[in-house]
Scaffold this motif. Structure first.
Motif, PDB file in Angstrom:
ATOM      1  N   GLY A  10       0.935  -1.262  -0.052  1.00 60.16           N
ATOM      2  CA  GLY A  10      -0.030   0.131   0.002  1.00 60.16           C
ATOM      3  C   GLY A  10       0.828   1.413   0.135  1.00 60.16           C
ATOM      4  N   SER A  11       0.487   2.098   0.806  1.00 61.78           N
ATOM      5  CA  SER A  11       1.088   3.608   0.858  1.00 61.78           C
ATOM      6  C   SER A  11       2.599   3.734   1.248  1.00 61.78           C
ATOM      7  CB  SER A  11       0.494   4.394   1.783  1.00 61.78           C
ATOM      8  OG  SER A  11       0.515   4.189   3.195  1.00 61.78           O
ATOM      9  N   GLY A  12       2.929   2.508   1.929  1.00 65.98           N
ATOM     10  CA  GLY A  12       4.245   2.377   2.256  1.00 65.98           C
ATOM     11  C   GLY A  12       5.009   3.413   3.321  1.00 65.98           C
ATOM     12  N   SER A  13       4.099   3.971   4.212  1.00 66.54           N
ATOM     13  CA  SER A  13       4.488   4.845   5.194  1.00 66.54           C
ATOM     14  C   SER A  13       5.763   4.151   6.085  1.00 66.54           C
ATOM     15  CB  SER A  13       3.367   5.492   6.080  1.00 66.54           C
ATOM     16  OG  SER A  13       2.715   4.708   6.849  1.00 66.54           O
ATOM     17  N   ASN A  14       5.378   2.977   6.591  1.00 63.18           N
ATOM     18  CA  ASN A  14       6.488   2.259   7.176  1.00 63.18           C
ATOM     19  C   ASN A  14       7.755   1.864   6.376  1.00 63.18           C
ATOM     20  OD1 ASN A  14       5.708   1.286   9.996  1.00 63.18           O
ATOM     21  ND2 ASN A  14       3.940   1.012   8.990  1.00 63.18           N
ATOM     22  N   MET A  15       7.722   1.628   5.047  1.00 61.83           N
ATOM     23  CA  MET A  15       8.760   1.483   4.087  1.00 61.83           C
ATOM     24  C   MET A  15       9.468   2.916   4.227  1.00 61.83           C
ATOM     25  SD  MET A  15       9.859   2.486   1.179  1.00 61.83           S
ATOM     26  CE  MET A  15       8.296   3.273   0.187  1.00 61.83           C
ATOM     27  N   ALA A  87       6.267  -4.509   5.362  1.00 58.64           N
ATOM     28  CA  ALA A  87       5.747  -3.306   5.629  1.00 58.64           C
ATOM     29  C   ALA A  87       4.461  -3.075   5.098  1.00 58.64           C
ATOM     30  CB  ALA A  87       6.849  -2.251   5.510  1.00 58.64           C
ATOM     31  N   GLY A  88       3.315  -3.631   5.822  1.00 58.97           N
ATOM     32  CA  GLY A  88       1.991  -3.519   5.124  1.00 58.97           C
ATOM     33  C   GLY A  88       1.871  -4.460   3.856  1.00 58.97           C
ATOM     34  N   PHE A  89       2.473  -5.591   3.964  1.00 62.13           N
ATOM     35  CA  PHE A  89       2.310  -6.498   2.766  1.00 62.13           C
ATOM     36  C   PHE A  89       1.535  -7.468   3.113  1.00 62.13           C
ATOM     37  CE2 PHE A  89       4.054 -10.513   0.434  1.00 62.13           C
ATOM     38  CZ  PHE A  89       3.892  -9.834  -0.935  1.00 62.13           C
ATOM     39  N   MET A  90       0.302  -7.467   2.408  1.00 63.34           N
ATOM     40  CA  MET A  90      -0.807  -7.747   2.803  1.00 63.34           C
ATOM     41  C   MET A  90      -1.280  -9.392   2.105  1.00 63.34           C
ATOM     42  SD  MET A  90      -1.548  -5.857   5.227  1.00 63.34           S
ATOM     43  CE  MET A  90      -3.280  -5.863   5.696  1.00 63.34           C
ATOM     44  N   ARG A  91      -0.238 -10.115   2.165  1.00 63.83           N
ATOM     45  CA  ARG A  91      -0.546 -11.326   1.477  1.00 63.83           C
ATOM     46  C   ARG A  91      -0.002 -12.281   2.552  1.00 63.83           C
ATOM     47  NH1 ARG A  91      -3.880 -11.622  -2.148  1.00 63.83           N
ATOM     48  NH2 ARG A  91      -3.437 -13.722  -2.757  1.00 63.83           N
ATOM     49  N   ASN A 107       8.436  -8.567  10.568  1.00 61.75           N
ATOM     50  CA  ASN A 107       6.949  -7.800  10.285  1.00 61.75           C
ATOM     51  C   ASN A 107       6.650  -6.838  11.203  1.00 61.75           C
ATOM     52  OD1 ASN A 107       4.399  -7.658   8.870  1.00 61.75           O
ATOM     53  ND2 ASN A 107       3.600  -8.819  10.162  1.00 61.75           N
ATOM     54  N   ILE A 108       5.725  -5.826  10.631  1.00 57.55           N
ATOM     55  CA  ILE A 108       5.137  -4.983  11.705  1.00 57.55           C
ATOM     56  C   ILE A 108       3.648  -5.181  11.586  1.00 57.55           C
ATOM     57  CG2 ILE A 108       4.823  -2.913  10.216  1.00 57.55           C
ATOM     58  CD1 ILE A 108       5.648  -1.466  13.068  1.00 57.55           C
ATOM     59  N   HIS A 109       3.159  -5.439  12.971  1.00 61.13           N
ATOM     60  CA  HIS A 109       1.729  -5.593  13.135  1.00 61.13           C
ATOM     61  C   HIS A 109       1.232  -4.557  13.953  1.00 61.13           C
ATOM     62  CE1 HIS A 109      -2.075  -8.234  13.212  1.00 61.13           C
ATOM     63  NE2 HIS A 109      -1.799  -8.115  14.199  1.00 61.13           N
ATOM     64  N   PRO A 110      -0.371  -4.221  13.541  1.00 62.80           N
ATOM     65  CA  PRO A 110      -0.842  -3.081  14.252  1.00 62.80           C
ATOM     66  C   PRO A 110      -1.566  -3.500  15.591  1.00 62.80           C
ATOM     67  CG  PRO A 110      -2.087  -3.388  12.351  1.00 62.80           C
ATOM     68  CD  PRO A 110      -0.861  -4.224  12.216  1.00 62.80           C
ATOM     69  N   SER A 111      -1.040  -4.369  16.369  1.00 60.81           N
ATOM     70  CA  SER A 111      -1.615  -4.844  17.824  1.00 60.81           C
ATOM     71  C   SER A 111      -0.459  -5.069  18.780  1.00 60.81           C
ATOM     72  CB  SER A 111      -2.480  -6.079  17.551  1.00 60.81           C
ATOM     73  OG  SER A 111      -1.868  -7.128  17.609  1.00 60.81           O
ATOM     74  N   MET A 173       3.855   5.589  15.802  1.00 66.90           N
ATOM     75  CA  MET A 173       4.586   4.909  16.699  1.00 66.90           C
ATOM     76  C   MET A 173       5.109   3.860  15.937  1.00 66.90           C
ATOM     77  SD  MET A 173       4.269   6.314  19.757  1.00 66.90           S
ATOM     78  CE  MET A 173       4.857   5.211  21.013  1.00 66.90           C
ATOM     79  N   GLU A 174       4.398   3.186  14.799  1.00 68.29           N
ATOM     80  CA  GLU A 174       5.097   2.236  13.954  1.00 68.29           C
ATOM     81  C   GLU A 174       6.362   2.716  13.497  1.00 68.29           C
ATOM     82  OE1 GLU A 174       2.488   0.352  11.261  1.00 68.29           O
ATOM     83  OE2 GLU A 174       0.594   0.548  12.632  1.00 68.29           O
ATOM     84  N   HIS A 175       6.314   4.129  12.993  1.00 75.89           N
ATOM     85  CA  HIS A 175       7.182   4.723  12.255  1.00 75.89           C
ATOM     86  C   HIS A 175       8.435   4.748  13.313  1.00 75.89           C
ATOM     87  CE1 HIS A 175       3.976   6.477   9.599  1.00 75.89           C
ATOM     88  NE2 HIS A 175       4.170   5.145   9.382  1.00 75.89           N
TER      89      HIS A 175
HETATM   90  C1  GAR Z   1       0.198  -0.435   8.857  1.00 79.42           C
HETATM   91  O1  GAR Z   1      -0.321  -0.087   9.828  1.00 79.42           O
HETATM   92  C2  GAR Z   1       0.856  -2.091   9.413  1.00 79.42           C
HETATM   93  O2  GAR Z   1       1.084  -2.114  10.665  1.00 79.42           O
HETATM   94  C3  GAR Z   1      -0.392  -2.717   8.776  1.00 79.42           C
HETATM   95  O3  GAR Z   1      -0.569  -2.172   7.676  1.00 79.42           O
HETATM   96  C4  GAR Z   1      -0.239  -0.816   7.678  1.00 79.42           C
HETATM   97  C5  GAR Z   1       0.735  -0.375   6.546  1.00 79.42           C
HETATM   98  O4  GAR Z   1       0.722   0.983   6.265  1.00 79.42           O
HETATM   99  N1  GAR Z   1       0.076  -4.136   8.537  1.00 79.42           N
HETATM  100  C6  GAR Z   1      -0.726  -5.158   8.776  1.00 79.42           C
HETATM  101  O5  GAR Z   1      -1.753  -5.016   9.099  1.00 79.42           O
HETATM  102  C7  GAR Z   1      -0.082  -6.611   8.663  1.00 79.42           C
HETATM  103  N2  GAR Z   1      -0.888  -7.396   9.130  1.00 79.42           N
HETATM  104  P1  GAR Z   1       1.841   1.572   5.406  1.00 79.42           P
HETATM  105  O6  GAR Z   1       1.617   0.915   4.250  1.00 79.42           O
HETATM  106  O7  GAR Z   1       1.501   3.053   5.286  1.00 79.42           O
HETATM  107  O8  GAR Z   1       3.478   1.250   6.091  1.00 79.42           O
END
Ligand code: GAR
Length: 196
Positions: A10-15, A87-91, A107-111, A173-175
């Motif tokens: 997706g938007s890749g803000s963590n990337m 980093a938000g890899f949704m597969r 991996n980063i996970h939002p919980s 906080m993820e960032h």
């Molecule tokens: C982030 O919130 C990440 O923690 C989450 O997707 C978002 C990606 O945002 N990841 C998951 O839910 C993984 N199961 P980003 O593309 O802006 O980094």
């Protein structure tokens, strides 16, 4: 210097946070940003930062996860990374892929794992009446969102929070968390850290 491949959907803000952190004395550098979604917002951001990008679209592979992952592995390994950051890899990844990168994939996970593996994490934390939410960086193992936790960051849940308002407070906080864990992981340090 460790080479880091970052996988996004997706938007890749963590990337961006990871890539921006890998400068100067940092022990790692980004070598590839790969997305399974053509046109994912993060791809243009990576290009603007001068990082090699690639797309391996999952859709032409249909239900054949094995073939998709073979293509993914082939493209990733061409960049010769030492570390893979999801980093938000949704597969969902199969044991074949996970075993291939065993011990070198984060991996980063939002919980606050082990709570709320999977999707809709913030909504579930609110529905459960939790006082805190947050994010976790963990090593990727065959168990979904179940590998050893290397860092967590916490935020308080306010009475009027929605999943959206909570996500807006957790994302910064993820960032902070992900780059800090990566910098340590790249030097072989797996001691868990905690941010607030
Ligand atoms: C982030 O919130 C990440 O923690 C989450 O997707 C978002 C990606 O945002 N990841 C998951 O839910 C993984 N199961 P980003 O593309 O802006 O980094």
């Amino acid at each position: 210097m460790k080479r880091v491949a970052i996988l996004i959907s997706g938007s890749g803000s963590n990337m961006v946070a990871l890539a921006e952190s890998m400068v100067g004395y940092h022990p790692a550098r980004p070598c590839l940003v790969l997305s399974n979604v053509p046109g994912a917002g993060g791809l243009a951001k990576a290009e603007a930062m001068g990082i090699d990008t690639a797309v391996v679209d999952h859709r032409p592979f249909g239900k054949d996860r094995e073939a998709f992952e073979a293509a993914l592995i082939e493209r990733i390994d061409r960049a010769a990374p030492d570390i893979i950051c999801l980093a938000g890899f949704m597969r969902i990844l199969t044991p074949v892929f996970i075993t291939h990168y065993a011990g070198r994939m984060l991996n980063i996970h939002p919980s606050l794992l082990p709570k709320y593996k999977g999707l809709n994490t913030h909504a579930r934390a609110i529905a459960a009446g939790d006082e805190e939410a947050g994010c976790s960086v963990h090593e990727v193992t065959a168990e979904l969102d179940g590998g050893p936790v290397l860092g967590q960051a916490r935020v308080s849940i306010a009475p009027d929070d929605t999943a959206e308002t909570l996500a807006k407070r957790v994302l910064p906080m993820e960032h902070r968390l992900y780059p800090e864990v990566l910098a340590r992981f790249a030097t072989g340090d797996r001691t868990p850290i905690s941010l607030r």
